[in-house]
Design a protein around this motif. Structure first.
Motif, mmCIF file in Angstrom:
data_model
loop_
_atom_site.group_PDB
_atom_site.id
_atom_site.type_symbol
_atom_site.label_atom_id
_atom_site.label_comp_id
_atom_site.label_asym_id
_atom_site.label_seq_id
_atom_site.Cartn_x
_atom_site.Cartn_y
_atom_site.Cartn_z
ATOM 1 N N GLY A 1 -9.473 -3.250 2.474
ATOM 2 C CA GLY A 1 -9.359 -4.749 2.987
ATOM 3 C C GLY A 1 -8.061 -5.868 2.209
ATOM 4 N N GLY A 2 -8.870 -5.229 1.068
ATOM 5 C CA GLY A 2 -7.733 -5.946 0.547
ATOM 6 C C GLY A 2 -6.017 -5.404 -0.380
ATOM 7 N N SER A 3 -5.790 -5.922 -1.024
ATOM 8 C CA SER A 3 -4.803 -5.909 -1.754
ATOM 9 C C SER A 3 -4.531 -6.190 -3.223
ATOM 10 C CB SER A 3 -3.666 -5.378 -0.980
ATOM 11 O OG SER A 3 -3.084 -7.192 -0.439
ATOM 12 N N VAL A 4 -3.233 -4.907 -3.856
ATOM 13 C CA VAL A 4 -2.961 -5.869 -5.156
ATOM 14 C C VAL A 4 -1.271 -5.768 -4.805
ATOM 15 C CG1 VAL A 4 -4.734 -5.931 -6.661
ATOM 16 C CG2 VAL A 4 -3.089 -3.817 -6.530
ATOM 17 N N THR A 5 -0.182 -6.391 -5.491
ATOM 18 C CA THR A 5 0.890 -6.313 -5.997
ATOM 19 C C THR A 5 1.137 -6.216 -7.154
ATOM 20 O OG1 THR A 5 1.633 -7.952 -4.223
ATOM 21 C CG2 THR A 5 3.352 -7.058 -5.690
ATOM 22 N N VAL A 6 1.875 -4.855 -7.326
ATOM 23 C CA VAL A 6 2.141 -4.723 -8.883
ATOM 24 C C VAL A 6 3.954 -4.355 -8.488
ATOM 25 C CG1 VAL A 6 1.455 -2.957 -10.695
ATOM 26 C CG2 VAL A 6 0.082 -3.620 -9.365
ATOM 27 N N GLY A 7 4.653 -4.593 -9.339
ATOM 28 C CA GLY A 7 6.192 -4.046 -10.008
ATOM 29 C C GLY A 7 6.476 -4.748 -8.747
ATOM 30 N N GLY A 8 6.077 -5.156 -7.661
ATOM 31 C CA GLY A 8 6.771 -6.248 -6.260
ATOM 32 C C GLY A 8 6.017 -5.138 -4.655
ATOM 33 N N VAL A 9 6.019 -4.605 -5.665
ATOM 34 C CA VAL A 9 4.630 -3.173 -4.193
ATOM 35 C C VAL A 9 4.092 -3.366 -4.050
ATOM 36 C CG1 VAL A 9 4.621 -0.748 -3.865
ATOM 37 C CG2 VAL A 9 6.675 -1.278 -4.807
ATOM 38 N N ARG A 10 3.302 -3.383 -2.921
ATOM 39 C CA ARG A 10 1.734 -4.353 -2.584
ATOM 40 C C ARG A 10 1.121 -2.330 -1.758
ATOM 41 N NH1 ARG A 10 1.025 -6.725 3.393
ATOM 42 N NH2 ARG A 10 1.004 -4.965 3.893
ATOM 43 N N ILE A 11 -0.014 -2.621 -3.040
ATOM 44 C CA ILE A 11 -1.199 -1.164 -2.703
ATOM 45 C C ILE A 11 -1.918 -1.759 -1.909
ATOM 46 C CG2 ILE A 11 -1.523 0.010 -3.898
ATOM 47 C CD1 ILE A 11 0.541 -0.960 -6.366
ATOM 48 N N ALA A 12 -3.096 -1.277 -1.554
ATOM 49 C CA ALA A 12 -3.758 -1.507 -0.692
ATOM 50 C C ALA A 12 -4.618 -0.526 -0.307
ATOM 51 C CB ALA A 12 -3.702 -2.159 1.451
ATOM 52 N N THR A 13 -5.863 0.393 -0.094
ATOM 53 C CA THR A 13 -6.619 0.925 -0.722
ATOM 54 C C THR A 13 -7.168 1.327 1.092
ATOM 55 O OG1 THR A 13 -8.582 1.004 -1.126
ATOM 56 C CG2 THR A 13 -7.264 2.046 -2.588
ATOM 57 N N VAL A 14 -7.281 2.253 1.682
ATOM 58 C CA VAL A 14 -7.484 2.682 3.053
ATOM 59 C C VAL A 14 -9.061 3.837 2.428
ATOM 60 C CG1 VAL A 14 -5.904 1.770 4.541
ATOM 61 C CG2 VAL A 14 -5.923 4.343 4.140
ATOM 62 N N THR A 15 -9.848 4.317 4.436
ATOM 63 C CA THR A 15 -10.517 5.010 4.470
ATOM 64 C C THR A 15 -10.356 6.068 4.185
ATOM 65 O OG1 THR A 15 -10.878 4.156 6.812
ATOM 66 C CG2 THR A 15 -12.841 3.861 5.677
ATOM 67 N N ALA A 16 -10.729 6.503 3.689
ATOM 68 C CA ALA A 16 -10.204 8.535 4.106
ATOM 69 C C ALA A 16 -11.624 9.683 4.189
ATOM 70 C CB ALA A 16 -9.935 9.195 2.647
ATOM 71 N N MET A 17 -12.240 9.917 4.899
ATOM 72 C CA MET A 17 -12.836 10.432 5.067
ATOM 73 C C MET A 17 -13.486 11.582 4.761
ATOM 74 S SD MET A 17 -15.596 9.455 7.173
ATOM 75 C CE MET A 17 -15.000 8.987 9.037
ATOM 76 N N HIS A 18 -13.812 11.865 3.186
ATOM 77 C CA HIS A 18 -13.432 12.943 2.528
ATOM 78 C C HIS A 18 -14.911 12.514 1.253
ATOM 79 C CE1 HIS A 18 -11.522 15.920 0.576
ATOM 80 N NE2 HIS A 18 -11.576 15.692 -0.664
ATOM 81 N N SER A 19 -15.145 14.063 0.195
ATOM 82 C CA SER A 19 -16.080 13.088 -0.945
ATOM 83 C C SER A 19 -15.492 13.112 -1.802
ATOM 84 C CB SER A 19 -16.659 14.077 -1.041
ATOM 85 O OG SER A 19 -16.253 15.959 -1.212
ATOM 86 N N ASN A 20 -16.296 12.559 -2.656
ATOM 87 C CA ASN A 20 -15.626 11.892 -4.316
ATOM 88 C C ASN A 20 -16.408 12.020 -5.234
ATOM 89 O OD1 ASN A 20 -13.759 11.117 -5.694
ATOM 90 N ND2 ASN A 20 -13.950 8.847 -5.011
ATOM 91 N N GLY A 21 -17.262 12.972 -5.468
ATOM 92 C CA GLY A 21 -17.938 13.497 -6.477
ATOM 93 C C GLY A 21 -17.423 13.949 -7.688
#
Ligand SMILES: [Zn+2]
Length: 321
Positions: free
Chosen positions: A156-176
């Motif tokens: 839902g949020g984002s950060v901008t680093v080096g002029g590139v806006r980066i957001a994360t989105v859902t992935a239906m997976h596991s993450n152990g």
């Protein structure tokens, strides 16, 4: 004000607003197992913004550690989730070591991860979502890096680093988190009990480059409603990197549905085939890559290791495809 002064003023305003500049391209270079091929373990892509910012996505096992000469400057590392084939639990001895079918990934990166080793050597930021940033901060600190280089971009949020806006989105997976990354008595006890560490949900990414190109990196995922609701309707992604491996993620049929009916980008880069995708640089007959290309309605680009593709702000490949 004469004409040239007026044009200079307009130029200053345009650059001050960071408006997308037409004609500039984002360069995408796969760092796979064998030059010129698409191999089973291939995940790593380097994105280079027109402004020079370089982003390494999911180093995996085919980047030959921090000293891999193909890396160059790396400003940002993205890790979709903590599985060893993405974060890098082991890696190639050297670029092109072994064969496409069976690469020589005999160098262990435990307990650090290849992503952390590269970040320490390159002084890169690691931008992740979910609960992964504290893990990376602790690993950076333990290995002489700066924990502040582990940055959070939660859903839902984002950060901008080096002029590139980066957001994360859902992935239906596991993450152990494999206890091998934890080590010590705790890691040993967890291993014996068969449980993994909790670092939150797996993710995908949406990147917005300075030429206006919006790119969706699926990570390992199944079909999700967010691929339409969030990634298409909100972010309007024009280029997608789509995992097609089946078994662990969407296979070619499901991935084609995601592209054709949900995300609807202008073009797509296939990824994560978990089998030999090309022979002598040509798509292998009967492969998942071939099935995906046949099922998708927009251009599918095959990530041949070392071959740079360039994309304009609308997601069209202009060079190298
Ligand atoms: Zn995975």
């Amino acid at each position: 004000m004469n004409r040239s002064t007026w044009l200079a003023s307009v130029g200053a305003v345009v650059s001050a607003l960071s408006l997308p500049v037409m004609g500039q391209t984002v360069k995408v270079t796969p760092l796979g197992g064998i030059d010129g091929e698409f191999c089973p373990q291939d995940r790593a892509l380097v994105f280079e913004d027109p402004n020079g910012t370089r982003i390494l996505y999911d180093p995996g096992r085919t980047v030959a550690g921090a000293s891999d000469p193909r890396l160059g400057k790396i400003d940002i590392i993205l890790v979709s989730h903590m599985h060893g084939d993405h974060v890098g639990n082991a890696h190639n001895k050297a670029p092109n070591a072994g064969s496409c079918e069976s690469p020589d990934t005999s160098v262990s990166a435990l307990p650090n991860t290849s992503a952390v080793n590269i970040a320490v050597a390159k002084k890169s930021k690691i931008v992740t979502g979910s609960e992964m940033p504290p893990f990376f901060a602790a690993k950076l600190k333990a290995n002489g890096g700066d924990p502040a280089n582990s940055m959070l971009a939660r859903f839902g949020g984002s950060v901008t680093v080096g002029g590139v806006r980066i957001a994360t989105v859902t992935a239906m997976h596991s993450n152990g988190l494999d206890p091998d990354y934890i080590g010590g008595d705790l890691g040993k006890a967890m291993k014996e009990a068969g449980i993994a560490g909790d670092v939150g949900l797996a993710t995908g990414y949406v990147l917005r480059f300075s030429n206006g190109l919006v790119t969706y990196l699926s990570g390992d995922t199944g079909i999700t409603a967010d691929q339409e609701l969030v990634i298409r309707n909100h972010y309007n992604a024009k280029l997608t990197v789509m995992n097609i491996g089946d078994g662990f993620t969407t296979g070619p049929v499901e991935a084609a549905y995601v592209i054709n009916e949900l995300v609807k980008p202008a073009s797509v880069i296939a990824s994560h085939a978990n089998e030999v995708g090309t022979v002598n640089g040509k798509v292998r007959a009967g492969s998942k890559t071939e099935a995906f290309i046949k099922a998708v309605k927009v251009p599918v680009h095959v990530p041949l290791s070392g071959k740079t593709m360039e994309f304009d702000g609308g997601g069209k490949c202009t060079t190298g495809c």
